[in-house]
Design an enzyme around this catalytic site. Structure first.
Site, PDB file in Angstrom:
ATOM      1  N   ARG A  69      -1.478  13.404   4.263  1.00 48.61           N
ATOM      2  CA  ARG A  69      -1.320  15.035   3.676  1.00 48.61           C
ATOM      3  C   ARG A  69      -2.811  15.890   4.009  1.00 48.61           C
ATOM      4  O   ARG A  69      -3.527  15.799   3.250  1.00 48.61           O
ATOM      5  CB  ARG A  69      -1.463  14.645   1.950  1.00 48.61           C
ATOM      6  CG  ARG A  69      -1.054  15.880   1.465  1.00 48.61           C
ATOM      7  CD  ARG A  69      -0.763  15.942  -0.149  1.00 48.61           C
ATOM      8  NE  ARG A  69      -1.662  14.671  -0.608  1.00 48.61           N
ATOM      9  CZ  ARG A  69      -1.299  14.129  -1.736  1.00 48.61           C
ATOM     10  NH1 ARG A  69      -0.504  14.610  -2.652  1.00 48.61           N
ATOM     11  NH2 ARG A  69      -1.844  12.958  -2.090  1.00 48.61           N
ATOM     12  N   HIS A 207      -3.951 -10.148   6.194  1.00 47.51           N
ATOM     13  CA  HIS A 207      -4.328 -10.289   7.602  1.00 47.51           C
ATOM     14  C   HIS A 207      -5.277 -11.721   7.709  1.00 47.51           C
ATOM     15  O   HIS A 207      -5.796 -11.862   8.705  1.00 47.51           O
ATOM     16  CB  HIS A 207      -5.514  -8.929   7.873  1.00 47.51           C
ATOM     17  CG  HIS A 207      -6.690  -9.135   6.832  1.00 47.51           C
ATOM     18  ND1 HIS A 207      -6.892  -8.915   5.303  1.00 47.51           N
ATOM     19  CD2 HIS A 207      -7.937  -9.569   7.311  1.00 47.51           C
ATOM     20  CE1 HIS A 207      -8.168  -9.221   4.970  1.00 47.51           C
ATOM     21  NE2 HIS A 207      -8.794  -9.586   6.042  1.00 47.51           N
ATOM     22  N   LYS A 211      -6.400 -14.155  11.625  1.00 47.58           N
ATOM     23  CA  LYS A 211      -7.620 -14.710  11.998  1.00 47.58           C
ATOM     24  C   LYS A 211      -7.390 -16.090  12.946  1.00 47.58           C
ATOM     25  O   LYS A 211      -6.695 -16.712  12.365  1.00 47.58           O
ATOM     26  CB  LYS A 211      -8.708 -15.194  10.796  1.00 47.58           C
ATOM     27  CG  LYS A 211      -9.134 -13.797  10.075  1.00 47.58           C
ATOM     28  CD  LYS A 211      -9.955 -13.999   8.788  1.00 47.58           C
ATOM     29  CE  LYS A 211     -10.073 -12.911   7.985  1.00 47.58           C
ATOM     30  NZ  LYS A 211     -11.288 -12.360   8.162  1.00 47.58           N
ATOM     31  N   ASP A 264      -5.524  -9.143  -5.753  1.00 46.57           N
ATOM     32  CA  ASP A 264      -6.038  -8.658  -4.501  1.00 46.57           C
ATOM     33  C   ASP A 264      -6.255  -9.946  -3.452  1.00 46.57           C
ATOM     34  O   ASP A 264      -5.995  -9.679  -2.362  1.00 46.57           O
ATOM     35  CB  ASP A 264      -7.578  -8.242  -4.797  1.00 46.57           C
ATOM     36  CG  ASP A 264      -8.145  -7.561  -3.599  1.00 46.57           C
ATOM     37  OD1 ASP A 264      -7.409  -7.048  -2.625  1.00 46.57           O
ATOM     38  OD2 ASP A 264      -9.416  -7.455  -3.361  1.00 46.57           O
ATOM     39  N   HIS A 269      -4.357 -14.228   0.159  1.00 46.09           N
ATOM     40  CA  HIS A 269      -5.408 -14.863   0.930  1.00 46.09           C
ATOM     41  C   HIS A 269      -5.225 -16.335   0.888  1.00 46.09           C
ATOM     42  O   HIS A 269      -5.098 -17.266   1.608  1.00 46.09           O
ATOM     43  CB  HIS A 269      -6.661 -14.307   1.305  1.00 46.09           C
ATOM     44  CG  HIS A 269      -6.645 -12.663   1.513  1.00 46.09           C
ATOM     45  ND1 HIS A 269      -5.406 -12.194   2.594  1.00 46.09           N
ATOM     46  CD2 HIS A 269      -7.416 -11.680   1.426  1.00 46.09           C
ATOM     47  CE1 HIS A 269      -5.571 -11.026   2.715  1.00 46.09           C
ATOM     48  NE2 HIS A 269      -6.855 -10.722   1.953  1.00 46.09           N
ATOM     49  N   LYS A 367     -16.391 -11.226  -5.808  1.00 48.72           N
ATOM     50  CA  LYS A 367     -17.118 -10.159  -5.112  1.00 48.72           C
ATOM     51  C   LYS A 367     -18.863 -10.300  -5.522  1.00 48.72           C
ATOM     52  O   LYS A 367     -18.833 -11.037  -6.797  1.00 48.72           O
ATOM     53  CB  LYS A 367     -16.740  -8.675  -5.648  1.00 48.72           C
ATOM     54  CG  LYS A 367     -15.360  -8.592  -5.104  1.00 48.72           C
ATOM     55  CD  LYS A 367     -15.246  -7.479  -4.013  1.00 48.72           C
ATOM     56  CE  LYS A 367     -13.693  -7.112  -3.523  1.00 48.72           C
ATOM     57  NZ  LYS A 367     -13.469  -7.091  -2.211  1.00 48.72           N
TER      58      LYS A 367
HETATM   59  C1  BG6 Z   1      -8.681  -7.765   1.532  1.00 51.74           C
HETATM   60  C2  BG6 Z   1      -9.078  -7.286  -0.051  1.00 51.74           C
HETATM   61  O1  BG6 Z   1      -7.462  -7.870   1.493  1.00 51.74           O
HETATM   62  O2  BG6 Z   1      -9.582  -8.526   2.118  1.00 51.74           O
HETATM   63  C3  BG6 Z   1     -10.515  -6.901   0.135  1.00 51.74           C
HETATM   64  O3  BG6 Z   1      -8.282  -6.255  -0.276  1.00 51.74           O
HETATM   65  C4  BG6 Z   1     -11.400  -7.966   0.799  1.00 51.74           C
HETATM   66  O4  BG6 Z   1     -10.964  -6.657  -1.481  1.00 51.74           O
HETATM   67  C5  BG6 Z   1     -11.135  -8.275   2.045  1.00 51.74           C
HETATM   68  O5  BG6 Z   1     -12.932  -7.449   0.607  1.00 51.74           O
HETATM   69  C6  BG6 Z   1     -11.922  -9.076   2.712  1.00 51.74           C
HETATM   70  O6  BG6 Z   1     -11.402  -9.377   4.190  1.00 51.74           O
HETATM   71  P1  BG6 Z   1     -12.327 -10.133   5.111  1.00 51.74           P
HETATM   72  O7  BG6 Z   1     -11.428 -10.252   6.575  1.00 51.74           O
HETATM   73  O8  BG6 Z   1     -13.409  -9.272   5.471  1.00 51.74           O
HETATM   74  O9  BG6 Z   1     -12.731 -11.382   4.516  1.00 51.74           O
END
Ligand code: BG6
Length: 514
Positions: A69, A207, A211, A264, A269, A367
């Protein structure tokens, strides 16, 4: 963009025929990114596209289209994208590469609930089909807040942009996590996505699966004979999976405060790492076979009977992290003063299968922990009998295999060894494998690999809907249990709430200090 054309590579007389790392190049296509002004697009996606271009892995007919946007023209977007690529690219900066990419970069302005922008996007893709030879192929990447997913998916349906037959090519959608907010919303979102896209055209991103060190788990377990015989409850005493971050929530308060560490990171993960660690051998290396085995594990995950004792959540308070004074979570910009969102979670899980029954899997993420590290530590049972004086083995711990996901990707094997001298003293020693030393090539970034796989149509590294559902089945009872509670405090820069240590002490374990 010709650099990545496959034929010169195949016909290259200098290529070693034994080198099987033939680059896979996608068909001509467009990559349409929604949310290009957001954090994810700028920090990860645009740099990943640049890196793919730099490595010659994009097809000759390729277009990058940004949608947001903004009252921008192509040049505004190109300027922004250049900055993002320069700041985040893994591969060296080369102006020729950027110029080629900039020449095939387009911008379409519009909001997600407004037909006009999507009609413009339809026309733009139509035009590019002829001008840039992208055939009908396009991948739509939803790098947007989860609440906007339905709007965008409906728009792709209305404009028939999602329709392979109308497009005369493939149309794929990439959905960023979190996929839903709980099981019910995930299922609702799944049925919407399934209504609009074919099952093979949906790519749910986690993601971590992109890795290299995570994929190496499969190689480690299934390409070797050494580990598999002891990879079960007869020999494994416990497993710890840690994903620690030193950063806070940055500018993501809006998203993070409604998600928290459990949704999250744990839901996706950490549970994916658990699935890869615990799954049975797939019958082949196909996407379907691997995903089927992961699903079996996720469906067999059990929560502790007493959630109060077996799960801990925390929120960081002011403290020191990496030598800097940092605020507590509730003082972060955009976070409501009395937020009950957790920034740390630790839980003990079980896996109810013959292989794993009785072995605790301890998962934790947080965190503002002391440093950034992700690892899987498999601790083996102690030898049933030690024919030594007990004082000689005082410094002998559990044999342990630590898979270092990041940073310093690799593996450490810890075992007992005789200390030189006249006594039979046995002490722990470590044997290390470092990716960086063993292979001269730097590993691609996770997003680089995953964006390429989407364009290639390879779904191996993308969880399927049932895996997402199974993960919510683990997480929902935890969220329900914590609903009216306040997370425990922990000092920024520490390893989390004291109660997380007690969680392990009760069963005679301690967290590793990675
Ligand atoms: C993301 C989370 O999926 O992964 C984030 O939403 C986190 O909160 C991030 O910081 C960490 O990714 P990586 O690849 O740096 O470990």
């Amino acid at each position: 963009m010709n650099a990545g054309h496959a034929d010169p590579v195949i016909n290259n007389p200098l290529r070693d025929p034994a080198d099987r790392r033939l680059p896979r190049i996608p068909e001509p296509c467009a990559l349409v990114m929604f949310g290009v002004t957001g954090d994810l697009a700028q920090r990860k996606l645009i740099p990943a596209v640049y890196d793919l271009a730099h490595r010659g892995l994009l097809p000759p007919g390729f277009v990058m289209v940004g949608f947001a946007r903004r009252d921008w023209d192509d040049d505004d977007f190109i300027d922004m994208a250049r900055g993002a690529a320069q700041a985040g690219a893994r591969t060296p900066w080369r102006n020729e590469v950027w110029k080629r990419l900039a020449a095939v970069t387009r911008f379409v302005g519009g909001s997600f609930d407004d037909d006009v922008g999507f009609d413009k996007l339809t026309k733009t893709l139509e035009g590019l089909r002829d001008s840039h030879g992208i055939a009908g192929n396009a991948a739509f990447y939803l790098a947007i807040p989860p609440e906007s997913f339905p709007n965008v998916i409906r728009q792709l349906q209305r404009t028939k942009l999602a329709d392979n037959d109308v497009a005369g090519g493939w149309r794929r959608v990439v959905v960023e996590k979190p996929f839903g907010h709980d099981l019910t919303s995930a299922q609702r979102l799944n049925s919407l996505v399934d209504e609009v896209f074919g099952p093979d055209d949906v790519f749910r991103i986690d993601h971590y699966l992109g890795k290299e060190s995570v994929q190496n788990l499969l190689a480690l377990r299934f390409a070797n004979t050494l580990f598999e015989p002891v990879w079960n409850s007869h020999y494994v005493d416990s497993v710890q999976i840690t994903m620690a971050e030193d950063v806070g929530i940055g500018s993501r308060a809006g998203f993070y405060d409604s998600a928290g560490a459990t949704r999250d990171v744990l839901q996706n993960h950490l549970l994916q790492l658990l699935a890869l660690t615990a799954m049975e051998e797939p019958v082949s290396f196909s996407a379907e076979a691997i995903r089927t085995e992961k699903l079996k594990v996720l469906s067999a995950v059990s929560l502790p009977a007493d959630l109060h004792a077996g799960a801990v959540r925390g929120q960081y308070e002011p403290g020191w992290c990496l030598g800097e004074r940092v605020p507590g979570y509730s003082d972060e910009k955009g976070v409501p003063a009395h937020s009950r969102t957790e920034t740390y979670v630790a839980v003990q899980l079980g896996i109810q299968t013959r292989r794993w029954a009785g072995v605790p899997f301890y998962l934790r993420t947080g965190k503002r922990l002391p440093h950034r590290v992700t690892e899987i530590a498999v601790s083996f049972a102690k030898a049933p009998h030690l024919p030594f004086h007990s004082t000689d083995t005082e410094q002998l711990g559990h044999n342990q295999l630590v898979i270092r996901v990041q940073p310093d990707e690799g593996m450490t094997l810890k075992f007992g060894s005789k200390v030189p001298g006249s006594q039979m003293e046995v002490r722990d020693v470590a044997m290390d494998f470092h990716y960086g030393d063993a292979f001269t090539q730097a590993s691609p970034e996770a997003y680089e690999r995953l964006v390429l796989d989407v364009l290639l149509g390879d779904a191996t590294l993308f969880p399927k809907a049932e895996e997402v559902d199974a993960s919510w089945r683990v997480v929902d009872p935890l969220e329900e249990h914590w609903r009216e509670t306040t997370p425990l405090g922990y000092r920024a820069g520490s390893w989390g709430p004291r109660q997380a240590d007690e969680l392990l002490h009760r069963s005679g374990h301690t967290w590793r200090r990675p």
